[in-house]
Design a protein around this motif. Structure first.
Motif, PDB file in Angstrom:
ATOM      1  N   UNK A  81     -39.922 -46.442  -0.977  1.00 45.62           N
ATOM      2  CA  UNK A  81     -39.624 -45.015  -1.046  1.00 45.62           C
ATOM      3  C   UNK A  81     -38.340 -44.724  -1.815  1.00 45.62           C
ATOM      4  N   UNK A  82     -37.490 -45.737  -2.008  1.00 42.72           N
ATOM      5  CA  UNK A  82     -36.241 -45.517  -2.760  1.00 42.72           C
ATOM      6  C   UNK A  82     -36.494 -45.465  -4.267  1.00 42.72           C
ATOM      7  N   UNK A  83     -37.624 -45.977  -4.704  1.00 43.72           N
ATOM      8  CA  UNK A  83     -37.968 -45.937  -6.128  1.00 43.72           C
ATOM      9  C   UNK A  83     -38.823 -44.702  -6.401  1.00 43.72           C
ATOM     10  N   UNK A  84     -38.846 -44.279  -7.655  1.00 41.52           N
ATOM     11  CA  UNK A  84     -39.697 -43.145  -8.017  1.00 41.52           C
ATOM     12  C   UNK A  84     -41.161 -43.529  -7.821  1.00 41.52           C
ATOM     13  N   UNK A  85     -41.951 -42.686  -7.175  1.00 41.79           N
ATOM     14  CA  UNK A  85     -43.372 -43.016  -6.990  1.00 41.79           C
ATOM     15  C   UNK A  85     -44.102 -42.953  -8.329  1.00 41.79           C
ATOM     16  N   UNK A  86     -45.267 -43.608  -8.437  1.00 50.35           N
ATOM     17  CA  UNK A  86     -46.058 -43.493  -9.676  1.00 50.35           C
ATOM     18  C   UNK A  86     -46.244 -42.023 -10.043  1.00 50.35           C
ATOM     19  N   UNK A  87     -46.147 -41.697 -11.320  1.00 47.84           N
ATOM     20  CA  UNK A  87     -46.111 -40.291 -11.753  1.00 47.84           C
ATOM     21  C   UNK A  87     -47.330 -39.499 -11.299  1.00 47.84           C
ATOM     22  N   UNK A  88     -48.459 -40.177 -11.126  1.00 45.16           N
ATOM     23  CA  UNK A  88     -49.664 -39.453 -10.716  1.00 45.16           C
ATOM     24  C   UNK A  88     -49.554 -38.949  -9.275  1.00 45.16           C
ATOM     25  N   UNK A  89     -48.675 -39.558  -8.477  1.00 43.24           N
ATOM     26  CA  UNK A  89     -48.540 -39.146  -7.080  1.00 43.24           C
ATOM     27  C   UNK A  89     -47.852 -37.786  -6.969  1.00 43.24           C
ATOM     28  N   UNK A 104     -48.239 -32.227   3.703  1.00 43.80           N
ATOM     29  CA  UNK A 104     -47.318 -32.783   4.685  1.00 43.80           C
ATOM     30  C   UNK A 104     -46.950 -34.215   4.376  1.00 43.80           C
ATOM     31  N   UNK A 105     -46.056 -34.755   5.203  1.00 40.45           N
ATOM     32  CA  UNK A 105     -45.611 -36.136   5.036  1.00 40.45           C
ATOM     33  C   UNK A 105     -45.212 -36.697   6.383  1.00 40.45           C
ATOM     34  N   UNK A 106     -45.428 -37.994   6.521  1.00 40.22           N
ATOM     35  CA  UNK A 106     -45.015 -38.722   7.719  1.00 40.22           C
ATOM     36  C   UNK A 106     -43.918 -39.697   7.321  1.00 40.22           C
ATOM     37  N   UNK A 107     -42.817 -39.723   8.075  1.00 38.79           N
ATOM     38  CA  UNK A 107     -41.747 -40.680   7.821  1.00 38.79           C
ATOM     39  C   UNK A 107     -41.209 -40.588   6.403  1.00 38.79           C
ATOM     40  N   UNK A 108     -41.143 -41.729   5.735  1.00 39.10           N
ATOM     41  CA  UNK A 108     -40.568 -41.758   4.386  1.00 39.10           C
ATOM     42  C   UNK A 108     -41.484 -41.154   3.333  1.00 39.10           C
ATOM     43  N   UNK A 115     -39.593 -35.886  -4.344  1.00 34.91           N
ATOM     44  CA  UNK A 115     -39.655 -36.313  -5.741  1.00 34.91           C
ATOM     45  C   UNK A 115     -40.568 -35.414  -6.557  1.00 34.91           C
ATOM     46  N   UNK A 116     -41.540 -34.808  -5.904  1.00 37.17           N
ATOM     47  CA  UNK A 116     -42.456 -33.891  -6.587  1.00 37.17           C
ATOM     48  C   UNK A 116     -41.844 -32.506  -6.776  1.00 37.17           C
ATOM     49  N   UNK A 117     -40.629 -32.299  -6.248  1.00 36.19           N
ATOM     50  CA  UNK A 117     -39.967 -31.013  -6.382  1.00 36.19           C
ATOM     51  C   UNK A 117     -40.503 -29.936  -5.460  1.00 36.19           C
ATOM     52  N   UNK A 118     -41.210 -30.344  -4.404  1.00 35.69           N
ATOM     53  CA  UNK A 118     -41.849 -29.373  -3.521  1.00 35.69           C
ATOM     54  C   UNK A 118     -40.928 -28.860  -2.422  1.00 35.69           C
ATOM     55  N   UNK A 136     -28.804 -37.157   0.459  1.00 37.24           N
ATOM     56  CA  UNK A 136     -27.993 -37.552  -0.693  1.00 37.24           C
ATOM     57  C   UNK A 136     -28.824 -37.584  -1.965  1.00 37.24           C
ATOM     58  N   UNK A 137     -30.003 -38.150  -1.885  1.00 41.14           N
ATOM     59  CA  UNK A 137     -30.861 -38.268  -3.068  1.00 41.14           C
ATOM     60  C   UNK A 137     -31.417 -36.920  -3.522  1.00 41.14           C
ATOM     61  N   UNK A 138     -31.623 -36.019  -2.572  1.00 40.80           N
ATOM     62  CA  UNK A 138     -32.219 -34.723  -2.892  1.00 40.80           C
ATOM     63  C   UNK A 138     -31.370 -33.619  -2.253  1.00 40.80           C
ATOM     64  N   UNK A 139     -30.228 -33.316  -2.857  1.00 39.29           N
ATOM     65  CA  UNK A 139     -29.294 -32.365  -2.240  1.00 39.29           C
ATOM     66  C   UNK A 139     -29.844 -30.960  -2.097  1.00 39.29           C
ATOM     67  N   UNK A 140     -30.914 -30.640  -2.829  1.00 42.12           N
ATOM     68  CA  UNK A 140     -31.519 -29.315  -2.687  1.00 42.12           C
ATOM     69  C   UNK A 140     -32.407 -29.173  -1.476  1.00 42.12           C
ATOM     70  N   UNK A 141     -32.632 -30.269  -0.771  1.00 36.49           N
ATOM     71  CA  UNK A 141     -33.474 -30.253   0.429  1.00 36.49           C
ATOM     72  C   UNK A 141     -32.591 -30.102   1.663  1.00 36.49           C
TER      73      UNK A 141
END
Length: 328
Positions: A81-89, A104-108, A115-118, A136-141
């Motif tokens: 989860x620390x790496x960028x997911x494949x772009x298609x995701x 939705x999402x569970x856990x990480x 990363x999708x900007x949602x 830290x990684x996504x300060x807008x969240x």
């Protein structure tokens, strides 16, 4: 039939898959007519196997194409989860959100939504060990540390306790109501008596809910009071006979039998969520004394309050142990 797509990347925790399948299966068996939901297990690029607890391989036939046409899309946690997911995701998640899906999402898995900007400007949560990192990684969240479930608009996220149980119960509640969600929960995780038997907690029949629903909600608020059948009928502004007939038609139980089951169910919730002594639980549920609580709990659930609390905590401990191989 509603379609829910669960998207897995490599190293998704195994129990995030099995919890979803088991809860939706319990819904299909015990829920209302038409309670079935199609669960699509969708494998993202590079998927090889799930992670602990319960590592196993999968071949489902669904990839990212399984998100098409789904009413709900859930992103499971994943190892990298620390790496960028494949772009298609991220593209697939954005497409689902754009067409009005519940996402939705569970856990990480929350990291993939971010990363999708949602999640910009929205509240979110993730595995408790990684909330600071998400912030830290996504300060807008707006990260809610310590929150097990967060809903913001069409987005729903779970910290991942018990494989994301709370997220799936929230989805079931949105589809079918709180009572149906509670029934699926109790049947699955604590293996209590099946609904419909002499020890069951009844769920109102949808056909009778409009008639007795307001009375049931009032009973839920007034559990601590020593209510009589006449008290309930007076609140419902009807005769005892009419009240009893409506309850029998809607739930299969008399009003007082239903009230007792509500009290025992509330006791279950209090035992799960804190350290209140049995004496206090008895008072808060209207069961009065510890002896009456133990008697009614044993009669309806086949176990004691103490054994119930211990069983619940052992399940939680099993799934929340600090295992670094677990992706969250």
């Amino acid at each position: 039939m509603p379609i829910t797509a669960l998207l897995l990347l490599d190293g998704a925790p195994g129990h995030q898959l099995t919890t979803a399948g088991a809860l939706l299966g319990a819904l299909a068996r015990s829920g209302p007519e038409g309670g079935r939901t199609e669960l699509r297990i969708c494998l993202g690029p590079g998927f090889r196997a799930t992670a602990a607890p319960g590592p196993f391989g999968l071949d489902t036939g669904w990839g990212l194409d399984g998100l098409d046409g789904a009413d709900t899309v859930i992103m499971a946690g994943y190892r990298e989860f620390r790496a960028a997911p494949p772009v298609v995701v991220p593209a697939g998640l954005r497409a689902a959100a754009d067409r009005g899906c519940r996402v939705g999402a569970v856990g990480t898995g929350t990291f993939a939504l971010a990363a999708a900007g949602l999640l910009e400007g929205r509240r979110a949560t993730t595995d408790p060990r990684h909330t600071r990192e998400l912030a830290v990684r996504h300060p807008g969240v707006v990260v809610g540390p310590g929150e097990e479930v967060v809903a913001d608009g069409p987005f729903l996220m779970s910290a991942g306790v018990l494989g994301g149980k709370d997220l799936w119960l929230r989805l079931i509640e949105e589809m079918h109501g709180e009572a149906v969600a509670r029934e699926a929960d109790r049947r699955l995780f604590l293996r209590l008596p099946e609904r419909g038997g002499p020890q069951a907690v009844a769920v109102p029949d949808p056909g009778g809910a409009d008639v007795i629903g307001p009375v049931i909600r009032w009973l839920e608020r007034e559990l601590r009071r020593p209510l009589t059948l006449a008290d309930i009928a007076a609140h419902a502004e009807t005769s005892v006979r009419t009240l009893s007939r409506r309850f029998r038609s809607g739930t299969g139980l008399s009003p007082l039998q239903y009230l007792l089951r509500l009290r025992v169910e509330r006791a279950q919730q209090l035992l799960e969520r804190g350290d209140l002594p049995v004496e206090r639980v008895a008072v808060l549920t209207g069961l009065g004394t510890p002896a009456n609580l133990r008697h009614q709990f044993q009669r309806l659930n086949g176990t004691t309050p103490g054994a119930y609390r211990a069983a619940f905590r052992s399940i939680v401990t099993m799934f929340t142990q600090d295992d670094e191989d677990y992706a969250g």
